[in-house]
Design a protein around this motif. Sequence first.
Motif, PDB file in Angstrom:
ATOM      1  N   GLY A  99      35.606  45.567  33.000  1.00 35.95           N
ATOM      2  CA  GLY A  99      35.811  44.930  34.302  1.00 35.95           C
ATOM      3  C   GLY A  99      34.734  45.289  35.294  1.00 35.95           C
ATOM      4  N   LEU A 100      34.374  46.574  35.336  1.00 35.64           N
ATOM      5  CA  LEU A 100      33.324  47.005  36.266  1.00 35.64           C
ATOM      6  C   LEU A 100      31.967  46.404  35.903  1.00 35.64           C
ATOM      7  CD1 LEU A 100      34.232  50.783  36.758  1.00 35.64           C
ATOM      8  CD2 LEU A 100      34.648  48.875  38.334  1.00 35.64           C
ATOM      9  N   GLY A 101      31.718  46.279  34.585  1.00 35.95           N
ATOM     10  CA  GLY A 101      30.471  45.655  34.149  1.00 35.95           C
ATOM     11  C   GLY A 101      30.364  44.212  34.613  1.00 35.95           C
ATOM     12  N   ILE A 102      31.485  43.490  34.477  1.00 38.57           N
ATOM     13  CA  ILE A 102      31.531  42.097  34.943  1.00 38.57           C
ATOM     14  C   ILE A 102      31.336  42.039  36.459  1.00 38.57           C
ATOM     15  CG2 ILE A 102      33.036  40.079  35.232  1.00 38.57           C
ATOM     16  CD1 ILE A 102      34.330  40.823  32.544  1.00 38.57           C
ATOM     17  N   GLY A 103      32.002  42.969  37.175  1.00 39.21           N
ATOM     18  CA  GLY A 103      31.907  42.975  38.636  1.00 39.21           C
ATOM     19  C   GLY A 103      30.511  43.308  39.137  1.00 39.21           C
ATOM     20  N   LEU A 104      29.887  44.308  38.539  1.00 34.60           N
ATOM     21  CA  LEU A 104      28.535  44.696  38.964  1.00 34.60           C
ATOM     22  C   LEU A 104      27.528  43.577  38.713  1.00 34.60           C
ATOM     23  CD1 LEU A 104      28.428  48.401  37.710  1.00 34.60           C
ATOM     24  CD2 LEU A 104      28.506  47.606  40.089  1.00 34.60           C
ATOM     25  N   GLU A 105      27.655  42.921  37.573  1.00 32.22           N
ATOM     26  CA  GLU A 105      26.756  41.804  37.266  1.00 32.22           C
ATOM     27  C   GLU A 105      26.975  40.652  38.250  1.00 32.22           C
ATOM     28  OE1 GLU A 105      23.651  39.959  35.334  1.00 32.22           O
ATOM     29  OE2 GLU A 105      24.400  42.012  35.128  1.00 32.22           O
ATOM     30  N   ALA A 106      28.256  40.448  38.611  1.00 32.29           N
ATOM     31  CA  ALA A 106      28.570  39.383  39.566  1.00 32.29           C
ATOM     32  C   ALA A 106      27.957  39.672  40.934  1.00 32.29           C
ATOM     33  CB  ALA A 106      30.089  39.237  39.689  1.00 32.29           C
ATOM     34  N   VAL A 107      28.107  40.929  41.400  1.00 32.88           N
ATOM     35  CA  VAL A 107      27.543  41.314  42.698  1.00 32.88           C
ATOM     36  C   VAL A 107      26.018  41.164  42.680  1.00 32.88           C
ATOM     37  CG1 VAL A 107      27.159  43.245  44.279  1.00 32.88           C
ATOM     38  CG2 VAL A 107      29.427  42.874  43.277  1.00 32.88           C
ATOM     39  N   LYS A 108      25.408  41.575  41.577  1.00 35.30           N
ATOM     40  CA  LYS A 108      23.954  41.468  41.431  1.00 35.30           C
ATOM     41  C   LYS A 108      23.504  40.013  41.538  1.00 35.30           C
ATOM     42  CE  LYS A 108      20.282  42.355  38.077  1.00 35.30           C
ATOM     43  NZ  LYS A 108      19.969  42.865  36.708  1.00 35.30           N
ATOM     44  N   ASN A 109      24.229  39.120  40.881  1.00 38.25           N
ATOM     45  CA  ASN A 109      23.865  37.697  40.919  1.00 38.25           C
ATOM     46  C   ASN A 109      24.091  37.071  42.291  1.00 38.25           C
ATOM     47  OD1 ASN A 109      23.061  37.644  38.230  1.00 38.25           O
ATOM     48  ND2 ASN A 109      25.100  37.104  37.490  1.00 38.25           N
TER      49      ASN A 109
END
Length: 298
Positions: A99-109
Motif C-alpha cells: 500500500g505504501l509503495g502504491i501511495g508513494l508512487e502516486a504522490v511522486k506522479n
Amino acid sequence: MKREQQTQTAEQTAMHVSAVSIVGNIILSLFKLMAGIVAHSGAMISDAVHSASDVFSSIVVIIGVKLSAKASDKEHPYGHERMECVAAVILAGILLATGLGIGLEAVKNIVSRDYQSLAVPGILAEIAAIVSIVFKEAMYQYTRWNAKKIDSSALMADAWHHRSDALSSVGALLGIFGARMGYPVLDPVASLIICVFIAKAATQIFLDATNKMVDHACEPELEQKMRACIEQQPGVLRLDVLRTREFGNKIYVDVEIAADAQETLEKAHETAQIVHNAIETNFPKVKHIMVHVNPMKE
C-alpha cells in the motif's frame, strides 16, 4: 480424536485455498503482464507485478498453517498455534508495504505534473483490468469465506491481499480510462486513495494477530455464554473465577467453581469433569480447560 480431525480439516482447507490462489495469481499475472506490454500500459505492468507478489503471500500462509498444525512436543507443550499469527503479521507487513509503495508512487506522479509524457494505453489494458477486478474480488470472497469457516487469521490476511490487488486493478482501470479520455492524473489520484484502504486493512490484520499472541481475553459475549453454560451444570453452586485467553485461533480456559463442601472428593471430581465436558462440547475453539473446585460451606 475429534479435535485432531478438525485440525486436519482446517489444514486441508487452507492448503486447498492457497493452492488455488497460487495457480490463479500466476495465470493472472502472466495475462496482465502480456496485456500491459502489448497495450503500452505501465499501470497494468505494475499491477501484474502486484499480483505476482500474492504468490509469495500464499506461500507464507501455507508455511504458517503447516507449522501451527504441528502436534505438541516437549519444547512446545501448548502446541504451535501462534505460528499462524506470525504468518498473519508477516502478511500484514507485506500488505502495508504494498500500500505504501502504491501511495508513494502516486504522490511522486502527482507532484511531477508530467502527465502528458505518459503513453496512451490500448483497449486491451482496460479489458485486463476488468478481468483482474472480477477475478481478485471473487478470490477475496472465496478466501474470506474459508478463513471464517476455519477461523484462520493467516488465510484472512491473504484474503485481504486479494482485495488489495482488486483495488489496485480498480486504480489501474481508472488511470487507463482517464489517460484514454485525456485525464492521466486520475491514475495517481486513484492509487493514493487505494493506498489508504490497503493500509487500514493491514493495520486491522496486524492488531488482530498481535492480540492473539499476547493472551488476549475472549470477547465478553463469548465469556458470558461460557458463564451461563458452567452455572447450569449439576453440582455447581457458584462460579468463582472464569479466565480465558486466545492462543492463536484456539482458546484456553481456567475455571474455579464452588461445590458442596460435604461432598466426597470423587463427587467433586465428577462435577469438575461435567463442567470440563460441557465447555469442550459447546465451545469447539476451546483447546484446554482447567477446572478447580472450591468448597462451599453453608
